[in-house]
Design a protein around this motif. Structure first.
Motif, PDB file in Angstrom:
ATOM      1  N   LEU A 143       8.687  32.191   9.498  1.00 54.55           N
ATOM      2  CA  LEU A 143       7.853  31.011   9.760  1.00 54.55           C
ATOM      3  C   LEU A 143       7.054  30.642   8.512  1.00 54.55           C
ATOM      4  O   LEU A 143       7.004  29.481   8.107  1.00 54.55           O
ATOM      5  CB  LEU A 143       6.919  31.350  10.917  1.00 54.55           C
ATOM      6  CG  LEU A 143       6.262  30.240  11.709  1.00 54.55           C
ATOM      7  CD1 LEU A 143       5.933  30.743  13.090  1.00 54.55           C
ATOM      8  CD2 LEU A 143       5.014  29.749  11.027  1.00 54.55           C
ATOM      9  N   ILE A 179      23.920  28.552  23.417  1.00 56.79           N
ATOM     10  CA  ILE A 179      23.205  29.646  22.740  1.00 56.79           C
ATOM     11  C   ILE A 179      23.411  30.932  23.538  1.00 56.79           C
ATOM     12  O   ILE A 179      23.738  31.987  23.000  1.00 56.79           O
ATOM     13  CB  ILE A 179      21.693  29.335  22.618  1.00 56.79           C
ATOM     14  CG1 ILE A 179      21.454  28.191  21.645  1.00 56.79           C
ATOM     15  CG2 ILE A 179      20.941  30.575  22.128  1.00 56.79           C
ATOM     16  CD1 ILE A 179      20.017  27.730  21.583  1.00 56.79           C
ATOM     17  N   LEU A 223      13.521  25.738  17.255  1.00 58.84           N
ATOM     18  CA  LEU A 223      12.759  25.401  18.449  1.00 58.84           C
ATOM     19  C   LEU A 223      11.310  25.104  18.086  1.00 58.84           C
ATOM     20  O   LEU A 223      10.674  24.215  18.646  1.00 58.84           O
ATOM     21  CB  LEU A 223      12.837  26.559  19.452  1.00 58.84           C
ATOM     22  CG  LEU A 223      12.175  26.304  20.789  1.00 58.84           C
ATOM     23  CD1 LEU A 223      12.956  25.277  21.565  1.00 58.84           C
ATOM     24  CD2 LEU A 223      12.087  27.595  21.594  1.00 58.84           C
ATOM     25  N   LEU A 224      10.780  25.853  17.109  1.00 61.52           N
ATOM     26  CA  LEU A 224       9.400  25.641  16.667  1.00 61.52           C
ATOM     27  C   LEU A 224       9.263  24.388  15.829  1.00 61.52           C
ATOM     28  O   LEU A 224       8.156  24.016  15.446  1.00 61.52           O
ATOM     29  CB  LEU A 224       8.935  26.843  15.842  1.00 61.52           C
ATOM     30  CG  LEU A 224       8.460  28.050  16.621  1.00 61.52           C
ATOM     31  CD1 LEU A 224       8.316  29.254  15.712  1.00 61.52           C
ATOM     32  CD2 LEU A 224       7.125  27.757  17.287  1.00 61.52           C
ATOM     33  N   GLY A 225      10.379  23.725  15.521  1.00 67.93           N
ATOM     34  CA  GLY A 225      10.304  22.524  14.708  1.00 67.93           C
ATOM     35  C   GLY A 225      10.501  22.808  13.234  1.00 67.93           C
ATOM     36  O   GLY A 225      10.172  21.979  12.396  1.00 67.93           O
ATOM     37  N   LEU A 226      11.057  23.989  12.901  1.00 67.11           N
ATOM     38  CA  LEU A 226      11.269  24.341  11.502  1.00 67.11           C
ATOM     39  C   LEU A 226      12.757  24.495  11.209  1.00 67.11           C
ATOM     40  O   LEU A 226      13.166  25.324  10.413  1.00 67.11           O
ATOM     41  CB  LEU A 226      10.530  25.641  11.164  1.00 67.11           C
ATOM     42  CG  LEU A 226       9.014  25.552  11.248  1.00 67.11           C
ATOM     43  CD1 LEU A 226       8.391  26.930  11.200  1.00 67.11           C
ATOM     44  CD2 LEU A 226       8.478  24.700  10.118  1.00 67.11           C
ATOM     45  N   LEU A 282      17.823  21.884  21.171  1.00 66.24           N
ATOM     46  CA  LEU A 282      16.901  22.347  22.209  1.00 66.24           C
ATOM     47  C   LEU A 282      15.477  21.872  21.906  1.00 66.24           C
ATOM     48  O   LEU A 282      14.724  21.499  22.821  1.00 66.24           O
ATOM     49  CB  LEU A 282      16.968  23.874  22.289  1.00 66.24           C
ATOM     50  CG  LEU A 282      16.400  24.502  23.543  1.00 66.24           C
ATOM     51  CD1 LEU A 282      17.060  23.937  24.782  1.00 66.24           C
ATOM     52  CD2 LEU A 282      16.564  26.009  23.507  1.00 66.24           C
ATOM     53  N   HIS A 283      15.142  21.867  20.618  1.00 64.95           N
ATOM     54  CA  HIS A 283      13.805  21.402  20.223  1.00 64.95           C
ATOM     55  C   HIS A 283      13.568  19.963  20.687  1.00 64.95           C
ATOM     56  O   HIS A 283      12.553  19.661  21.299  1.00 64.95           O
ATOM     57  CB  HIS A 283      13.675  21.496  18.699  1.00 64.95           C
ATOM     58  CG  HIS A 283      12.448  20.823  18.153  1.00 64.95           C
ATOM     59  ND1 HIS A 283      11.200  21.388  18.254  1.00 64.95           N
ATOM     60  CD2 HIS A 283      12.272  19.626  17.539  1.00 64.95           C
ATOM     61  CE1 HIS A 283      10.312  20.575  17.716  1.00 64.95           C
ATOM     62  NE2 HIS A 283      10.937  19.492  17.266  1.00 64.95           N
ATOM     63  N   LEU A 299      20.024  33.875  16.674  1.00 64.64           N
ATOM     64  CA  LEU A 299      18.784  33.773  17.454  1.00 64.64           C
ATOM     65  C   LEU A 299      17.614  33.332  16.588  1.00 64.64           C
ATOM     66  O   LEU A 299      16.790  32.518  17.008  1.00 64.64           O
ATOM     67  CB  LEU A 299      18.455  35.123  18.090  1.00 64.64           C
ATOM     68  CG  LEU A 299      19.189  35.454  19.366  1.00 64.64           C
ATOM     69  CD1 LEU A 299      18.626  36.722  19.961  1.00 64.64           C
ATOM     70  CD2 LEU A 299      19.053  34.323  20.359  1.00 64.64           C
ATOM     71  N   ALA A 304      17.779  29.665  15.949  1.00 63.69           N
ATOM     72  CA  ALA A 304      17.412  28.913  17.145  1.00 63.69           C
ATOM     73  C   ALA A 304      15.896  28.941  17.353  1.00 63.69           C
ATOM     74  O   ALA A 304      15.289  27.921  17.686  1.00 63.69           O
ATOM     75  CB  ALA A 304      18.139  29.466  18.359  1.00 63.69           C
ATOM     76  N   ALA A 305      15.279  30.109  17.135  1.00 62.50           N
ATOM     77  CA  ALA A 305      13.837  30.228  17.355  1.00 62.50           C
ATOM     78  C   ALA A 305      13.070  29.359  16.366  1.00 62.50           C
ATOM     79  O   ALA A 305      12.140  28.641  16.748  1.00 62.50           O
ATOM     80  CB  ALA A 305      13.409  31.689  17.230  1.00 62.50           C
ATOM     81  N   ILE A 339      10.101  37.155  12.481  1.00 58.69           N
ATOM     82  CA  ILE A 339       9.957  35.737  12.815  1.00 58.69           C
ATOM     83  C   ILE A 339       8.727  35.141  12.134  1.00 58.69           C
ATOM     84  O   ILE A 339       8.714  33.983  11.716  1.00 58.69           O
ATOM     85  CB  ILE A 339       9.918  35.532  14.355  1.00 58.69           C
ATOM     86  CG1 ILE A 339       9.889  34.061  14.713  1.00 58.69           C
ATOM     87  CG2 ILE A 339       8.757  36.227  14.993  1.00 58.69           C
ATOM     88  CD1 ILE A 339      11.201  33.375  14.577  1.00 58.69           C
ATOM     89  N   ILE A 340       7.674  35.970  11.957  1.00 59.09           N
ATOM     90  CA  ILE A 340       6.457  35.486  11.303  1.00 59.09           C
ATOM     91  C   ILE A 340       6.707  35.251   9.816  1.00 59.09           C
ATOM     92  O   ILE A 340       6.296  34.229   9.242  1.00 59.09           O
ATOM     93  CB  ILE A 340       5.303  36.502  11.510  1.00 59.09           C
ATOM     94  CG1 ILE A 340       4.951  36.602  12.994  1.00 59.09           C
ATOM     95  CG2 ILE A 340       4.094  36.109  10.707  1.00 59.09           C
ATOM     96  CD1 ILE A 340       4.385  35.339  13.574  1.00 59.09           C
TER      97      ILE A 340
END
Lengths: 280, 335
Positions: A123, A251, A212-215, A227-228, A205, A208-209, A119-120
């Motif tokens: 990101l 989801i 959710l962070l705006g990316l 969801l964001h 997933l 979605a993650a 995820i990092i």
């Protein structure tokens, strides 16, 4: 066919749920009269005859966004799932079949990729990219999700290649790619199918993650993007349940059904888990 | 001696992973087409921004990244500054120091995640072992509910809990780290307030961890339940509680590896949970930084998470080598 009947009832239920949702994502955008970004009514209208799932903070229809969101999420998931599975099988097969230095290098890379949280990396990739189209996102997710598959495929290939029929093929002068395609991969098909389901699950997933962070993907709806906005516009604290509950429920339904499908395939393919009924 | 070799070889792997992570953190935003800094400034200042702000941001970048130098010496500068704990200055909360912002957020995240991980690991493994041993309806119930808890992403459960227990049924505060009008200080009033805000995010993480561990333990313990020693103990008429204790200890070893491999996912998922609750930890800091395109903060947070995950992985590996002699044996022999 026989194998399909042996699957537990929960497999059929889960597969049916997943296919229904996928069908909504394929057919919905075609029959919807409005786009996901169209402002159709007042903000935060509750579900009613005009809007089956209400409207969001801008007055966009949640139902229209939902079907488009499902399509985007599934598209990214499929693209990333295929890319991740193919990469993982290729790298794992190469490392397991060749052995030696190639194996050491590829598995070293795999171990590093497993340790660094995906995820990092995603990101960092996402903040660096100028345009985040759905295709670019799918490819990025696929490009970081292969190591698990590669590691498992490698250990299976490493044991399979010591079988006698592989030796015979090698002695009779078959080329390497033929040995891999004919003598090795067919034994792993059940595993590869399960790995693909897990890759698909992970990719949905991951999308979605990130969203959710705006990316999230630019210019379109996805379940994570919905969801964001639901969280950013405080619909949970405002009590507008149709706005945040819709993406949350879908989801969860998609990921839960995929995991159930995978675990019931596991009970069929793995003899130790098969038929554990009433032993005591 | 062999244990030392085990630790050293692991240390080598983690050093390599750390180098890769550091390089990714630095080079990834710079290797993509176009001048990255112009892109960053363009994005950071899209729309309304006074020329004063523009100048300030540009100077910050030039100072921080040493733009007149080549990429390699920029990288060395970055490493040097990072080692001194200097992460630069925030864009969105200028002139706040990034290191200070992280220092303020970190205790909240630790207070949330550490108890949830440890308790969740213990409870989850116990539940999993019991389920595998008892079988039948209890097993099926535990299995399906654990599968549900792990399948649903962390933040989905968090959304449901927040709405159910704070909005629909107002039992808990609706988010944040403390009530409006209160401020962090060492008093009993504030402690009570902080705990009531802490409980819901904690519960949400705890449930997810229990689910994940229970599934792993159950699939391990399934193999143990058929083992001879269990049959033997049963023929003795040993109490179930004792037998489950043995199964737990035998299934625990692979579960420690499972914990190591899951740490990255745990930390990432827990950060997203903070966003749902607006909990004042690292996750919310990251979220705000992404919304405000505050690149120094984003990069400091990603680096911090990378370091924490690598260190945690390394500690679990060392622990594993300490408690399982087979690992040390395997290091010497074949893989």
């Amino acid at each position: 066919m026989k194998a399909l009947k042996a699957l537990p009832a929960r497999f059929h239920a889960a597969a049916a749920v997943f296919l229904l949702i996928a069908a909504a994502g394929v057919i919905g955008p075609l029959v919807a009269t409005a786009g996901p970004g169209d402002l159709l009514g007042g903000p935060f209208l509750p579900p009613g005859p005009d809007f089956l799932l209400g409207t969001d903070h801008l007055g966009r229809s949640v139902g229209v966004q939902l079907v488009h969101g499902i399509r985007t999420s599934l598209y990214i998931g499929l693209l990333a799932g295929v890319a991740g599975t193919v990469l993982g099988v290729l790298i794992g097969t190469l490392a397991g079949y060749r052995g030696g230095l190639v194996d050491e290098i590829l598995m070293g890379l795999t171990n590093i990729m497993i340790t660094v949280p995906a995820i990092i990396v995603l990101l960092l990739l996402s903040i660096s990219l100028d345009t985040r189209s759905v295709t670019v996102m799918g490819i990025c997710i696929g490009a970081v999700s292969w190591p698990w598959t590669a590691r498992a495929v490698r250990s299976q290939i490493a044991s399979l290649r010591q079988r006698e029929h592989v030796d015979i093929a090698r002695l009779s002068g078959s080329r390497t790619w033929r040995i891999i395609a004919v003598e090795l991969l067919p034994y792993m098909m059940s595993y590869i199918v399960m790995a693909f389901v897990i890759q698909l699950y992970g990719a949905i997933l991951a999308e979605a993650a990130l969203s959710l962070l705006g990316l999230g993907p630019a210019g379109t709806a996805s379940l994570g993007v919905m969801l964001h906005w639901a969280i950013a516009w405080e619909s949970i604290r405002g009590g507008q349940w149709w706005v945040f509950l819709t993406p949350t429920v879908f989801i969860t339904a998609i990921t839960f059904s995929l995991l159930l499908v995978q675990s019931s395939l596991d009970t069929v393919f793995n003899p130790r888990l098969r038929d554990r009924k009433a032993a005591r | 001696m062999t244990l030392l070799r085990h630790i050293l070889s692991k240390l080598g792997w983690y050093a390599a992973a750390f180098a890769a992570a550091l390089a990714l953190n630095f080079f990834l935003p710079r290797l993509l087409p176009g001048n990255p800094v112009d892109t960053l400034i363009g994005q950071a200042l899209r729309g309304h921004a006074s020329s004063d702000t523009k100048q300030r941001v540009y100077e910050t970048y030039v100072r921080e990244f040493g733009l007149d130098q080549n990429l390699w010496s920029q990288f060395l500068t970055y490493i040097g500054k990072t080692l001194q704990g200097d992460f630069g200055t925030s864009f969105s909360r200028y002139p706040s120091d990034v290191a200070t912002m992280i220092g303020d957020a970190l205790p909240w995240t630790i207070a949330l995640q550490l108890p949830a991980v440890l308790l969740g690991w213990l409870i989850g493994n116990l539940v999993g072992a019991v389920a595998a041993y008892r079988r039948g309806g209890f097993d099926r119930g535990v299995y399906l509910s654990s599968l549900f808890l792990t399948a649903a992403p962390y933040y989905c459960l968090a959304v449901l809990l927040l709405y159910g227990l704070a909005v629909a049924l107002p039992l808990f505060p609706t988010g944040g780290g403390w009530s409006f009008g209160n401020h962090p200080e060492w008093t009993a009033v504030f402690a009570v307030d902080a705990v009531s805000h802490w409980f819901l995010p904690f519960l949400s993480l705890l449930l997810v961890f229990i689910g994940g561990q229970a599934i792993g333990m159950r699939s391990m313990a399934v193999y143990e339940v058929d083992a001879d020693y269990v049959r033997f103990a049963e023929s003795f008429g040993l109490a179930d509680r004792k037998i489950i204790g043995y199964i737990f200890r035998n299934g625990m070893l692979p579960q420690i590896t499972g914990l190591a491999l899951a740490i990255g996912t745990l930390v990432g998922g827990a950060l997203l949970t903070e966003i749902v609750f607006s909990y004042p930890g690292i996750g919310t800091l990251l979220y705000d930084a992404i919304l405000n395109k505050d690149y120094p903060v984003i990069q400091a947070v990603t680096l911090l998470v990378l370091i924490v995950v690598l260190v945690a992985n390394f500690l679990v590996d060392v622990l594993y080598g300490l408690i399982d002699p087979r690992i040390r044996a395997a290091e010497r022999g074949e893989r």
